[in-house]
Motif scaffolding. Structure first.
Motif, PDB file in Angstrom:
ATOM      1  N   ILE A   1      17.799  48.177  50.865  1.00  0.00           N
ATOM      2  CA  ILE A   1      18.795  48.596  49.873  1.00  0.00           C
ATOM      3  C   ILE A   1      18.300  49.813  49.109  1.00  0.00           C
ATOM      4  O   ILE A   1      19.051  50.760  48.858  1.00  0.00           O
ATOM      5  CB  ILE A   1      19.144  47.434  48.912  1.00  0.00           C
ATOM      6  N   SER A   2      17.026  49.822  48.755  1.00  0.00           N
ATOM      7  CA  SER A   2      16.452  50.943  48.021  1.00  0.00           C
ATOM      8  C   SER A   2      16.494  52.227  48.847  1.00  0.00           C
ATOM      9  O   SER A   2      16.844  53.292  48.329  1.00  0.00           O
ATOM     10  CB  SER A   2      15.012  50.609  47.633  1.00  0.00           C
TER      11      SER A   2
ATOM     12  N   VAL B   1      18.587  52.983  51.355  1.00  0.00           N
ATOM     13  CA  VAL B   1      19.990  53.407  51.487  1.00  0.00           C
ATOM     14  C   VAL B   1      20.472  54.028  50.186  1.00  0.00           C
ATOM     15  O   VAL B   1      21.139  55.071  50.191  1.00  0.00           O
ATOM     16  CB  VAL B   1      20.883  52.217  51.902  1.00  0.00           C
ATOM     17  N   LEU B   2      20.136  53.417  49.065  1.00  0.00           N
ATOM     18  CA  LEU B   2      20.540  53.932  47.758  1.00  0.00           C
ATOM     19  C   LEU B   2      19.940  55.314  47.498  1.00  0.00           C
ATOM     20  O   LEU B   2      20.629  56.224  47.024  1.00  0.00           O
ATOM     21  CB  LEU B   2      20.108  52.949  46.668  1.00  0.00           C
ATOM     22  N   ASN B   3      18.677  55.488  47.834  1.00  0.00           N
ATOM     23  CA  ASN B   3      18.028  56.795  47.659  1.00  0.00           C
ATOM     24  C   ASN B   3      18.681  57.864  48.522  1.00  0.00           C
ATOM     25  O   ASN B   3      18.925  58.979  48.054  1.00  0.00           O
ATOM     26  CB  ASN B   3      16.540  56.703  47.992  1.00  0.00           C
TER      27      ASN B   3
ATOM     28  N   LEU C   1      21.779  57.911  49.729  1.00  0.00           N
ATOM     29  CA  LEU C   1      23.117  58.208  49.197  1.00  0.00           C
ATOM     30  C   LEU C   1      23.043  59.092  47.960  1.00  0.00           C
ATOM     31  O   LEU C   1      23.829  60.035  47.813  1.00  0.00           O
ATOM     32  CB  LEU C   1      23.860  56.911  48.873  1.00  0.00           C
ATOM     33  N   LEU C   2      22.117  58.788  47.060  1.00  0.00           N
ATOM     34  CA  LEU C   2      21.970  59.605  45.855  1.00  0.00           C
ATOM     35  C   LEU C   2      21.586  61.036  46.196  1.00  0.00           C
ATOM     36  O   LEU C   2      22.143  61.982  45.637  1.00  0.00           O
ATOM     37  CB  LEU C   2      20.924  58.994  44.924  1.00  0.00           C
TER      38      LEU C   2
ATOM     39  N   LEU D   1      25.603  54.808  41.251  1.00  0.00           N
ATOM     40  CA  LEU D   1      24.424  54.642  42.099  1.00  0.00           C
ATOM     41  C   LEU D   1      23.133  54.746  41.298  1.00  0.00           C
ATOM     42  O   LEU D   1      22.158  54.045  41.591  1.00  0.00           O
ATOM     43  CB  LEU D   1      24.438  55.669  43.236  1.00  0.00           C
ATOM     44  N   THR D   2      23.124  55.588  40.268  1.00  0.00           N
ATOM     45  CA  THR D   2      21.936  55.706  39.422  1.00  0.00           C
ATOM     46  C   THR D   2      21.697  54.414  38.644  1.00  0.00           C
ATOM     47  O   THR D   2      20.568  53.929  38.548  1.00  0.00           O
ATOM     48  CB  THR D   2      22.073  56.894  38.457  1.00  0.00           C
TER      49      THR D   2
ATOM     50  N   LEU E   1      22.731  51.416  39.557  1.00  0.00           N
ATOM     51  CA  LEU E   1      22.288  50.442  40.554  1.00  0.00           C
ATOM     52  C   LEU E   1      20.824  50.657  40.930  1.00  0.00           C
ATOM     53  O   LEU E   1      20.075  49.699  41.130  1.00  0.00           O
ATOM     54  CB  LEU E   1      23.166  50.513  41.800  1.00  0.00           C
ATOM     55  N   TYR E   2      20.416  51.913  41.022  1.00  0.00           N
ATOM     56  CA  TYR E   2      19.037  52.245  41.347  1.00  0.00           C
ATOM     57  C   TYR E   2      18.083  51.681  40.288  1.00  0.00           C
ATOM     58  O   TYR E   2      17.070  51.064  40.613  1.00  0.00           O
ATOM     59  CB  TYR E   2      18.891  53.764  41.449  1.00  0.00           C
TER      60      TYR E   2
ATOM     61  N   LEU F   1      18.102  47.808  40.381  1.00  0.00           N
ATOM     62  CA  LEU F   1      17.308  47.364  41.520  1.00  0.00           C
ATOM     63  C   LEU F   1      15.820  47.538  41.246  1.00  0.00           C
ATOM     64  O   LEU F   1      15.011  46.660  41.563  1.00  0.00           O
ATOM     65  CB  LEU F   1      17.709  48.137  42.778  1.00  0.00           C
TER      66      LEU F   1
END
Length: 76
Positions: free
Chosen positions: A10-11, A13-15, A17-18, A59-60, A62-63, A66
């Protein structure tokens, strides 16, 4: 698959996307129009900017959530 591996995926994918959204969201409006023109996702560049800004904020948050959750898992 254990819980920590899921956090790692998840981390990542999130990075990604950001990073992609920040690259797309250039301060130069001309660049934004050029980047999004082939996709025709938005009616105008103003709506595109607003949508991307909201998505970057989400997303930030959520980052950081997380990250806090991951830190708490390691602590306890």
């Amino acid at each position: 698959m254990n819980f920590m591996n899921v956090f790692g995926i998840i981390s990542i994918v999130l990075n990604i996307l950001l990073i992609i959204l920040i690259i797309i969201r250039s301060p130069n409006e001309q660049s934004l129009q050029e980047n999004l023109a082939p996709f025709q996702l938005f009616e105008s560049s103003t709506k595109a900017e607003e949508s991307i800004d909201k998505l970057i904020r989400l997303l930030t948050v959520l980052y950081f959530i997380l990250g806090i959750f991951y830190s708490l898992q390691k602590y306890f």
